[in-house]
Design a protein around this motif. Structure first.
Motif, PDB file in Angstrom:
ATOM      1  N   HIS A 148       0.845  -1.199   0.000  1.00 44.55           N
ATOM      2  CA  HIS A 148       0.000   0.000   0.000  1.00 44.55           C
ATOM      3  C   HIS A 148       0.879   1.247   0.000  1.00 44.55           C
ATOM      4  N   LEU A 149       1.826   1.270  -0.910  1.00 45.58           N
ATOM      5  CA  LEU A 149       2.813   2.342  -0.966  1.00 45.58           C
ATOM      6  C   LEU A 149       2.496   3.366  -2.044  1.00 45.58           C
ATOM      7  N   LYS A 150       2.080   2.894  -3.192  1.00 43.57           N
ATOM      8  CA  LYS A 150       1.748   3.797  -4.293  1.00 43.57           C
ATOM      9  C   LYS A 150       0.512   4.622  -3.955  1.00 43.57           C
ATOM     10  N   ASP A 151       0.486   5.832  -4.490  1.00 46.45           N
ATOM     11  CA  ASP A 151      -0.666   6.723  -4.336  1.00 46.45           C
ATOM     12  C   ASP A 151      -0.984   7.020  -2.880  1.00 46.45           C
ATOM     13  N   THR A 152       0.074   7.205  -2.098  1.00 45.90           N
ATOM     14  CA  THR A 152      -0.045   7.688  -0.725  1.00 45.90           C
ATOM     15  C   THR A 152       0.955   8.823  -0.551  1.00 45.90           C
TER      16      THR A 152
END
Length: 260
Positions: free
Chosen positions: A181-185
């Motif tokens: 859950h790393l992208k788009d944060t």
């Protein structure tokens, strides 16, 4: 020229931290030279494995500060990628992007104007400069990244046992959290860029990388992404690797671009 090597109690990191600050308040032998009441300021970030002393030790930073009447703040970011880690003692994003700006403006004669405030860095610091500069776009008017370690796409979704030229899976999880859950944060520089662009308030960007740098692909991908988002970008490639020879060539060019 005044050089301060200081320590202060950081609320974001819950400990005492070291900080270097260069303020060109006077010129040796030329005390009649008129200086600004409040200085334009560059928050300059070191790379992975480095410290607040790197730029002082390996570059001609003092001469650059004096030439441009530019105050330069050198924080210690550890190996944090200037991220807020999953710990109340590891909020390096807030530490560099907010607390140090507030602290140095209270203590030193620094301009509080956005157009006079810049952030830049090399490698890990180039990653941090893009992320923090766009995330705190009301603070920083321009930013630069030299050989930026734009590794989000490389590590997103990686599993236990992964290792690359920089670090391993355990380090990345400690630094960035759940890699699924790393992208788009807000841990992703490009996400922060998109948010700033959506508010019509993205700082201008200067980016440089050597053609033999092991991060050349990642920098070209970031250049394409920034151009796609309509960011005002100045981009340079030239012969060079991931070392101080390249960074010392481009630091004066980046600073001249900031001031220009």
């Amino acid at each position: 020229m005044a050089i301060f090597r200081t320590a202060f109690a950081s609320e974001t990191l819950f400990r005492t931290v070291n900080l270097n600050v260069i303020v060109p308040v006077e010129t040796y032998g030329r005390l009649d030279v008129r200086k600004p009441k409040k200085f334009k300021t560059l928050y300059l970030l070191h790379g992975f494995g480095g410290s607040q002393d790197d730029w002082m030790d390996y570059s001609n930073l003092r001469a650059i500060s004096e030439k441009y009447d530019l105050a330069i703040v050198l924080p210690a970011g550890e190996n944090s990628f200037y991220e807020n880690m999953n710990s109340i003692t590891g909020r390096y994003g807030d530490f560099v992007g907010k607390e140090i700006v507030d602290f140095t403006r209270r203590i030193f004669p620094l301009s509080e104007k956005r157009e006079d405030t810049y952030i830049g860095g090399l490698s890990m610091g180039g990653f941090g400069a893009l992320r923090l500069g766009s995330l705190n776009h009301r603070t920083f008017g321009k930013l630069f990244s030299l050989s930026g370690a734009f590794i989000i796409d490389n590590i997103a979704g990686r599993k236990d046992g992964y290792r690359d030229e920089i670090a391993d899976y355990d380090y990345y999880v400690r630094t960035f959290g759940n890699l699924d859950h790393l992208k788009d944060t807000e841990k992703d520089p490009l996400y922060c860029v998109k948010k700033a662009v959506a508010q019509n308030d993205m700082p201008e960007v200067y980016q440089a990388v050597g053609t033999e740098d092991f991060l050349i692909k990642e920098n070209r991908m970031m250049r394409e992404a920034l151009e796609k988002e309509g960011v005002k970008l100045t981009y340079h490639e030239s012969e060079g690797i991931h070392d101080w020879s390249f960074w010392n060539e481009y630091l004066p060019k980046a600073v001249e671009w900031l001031i220009g």
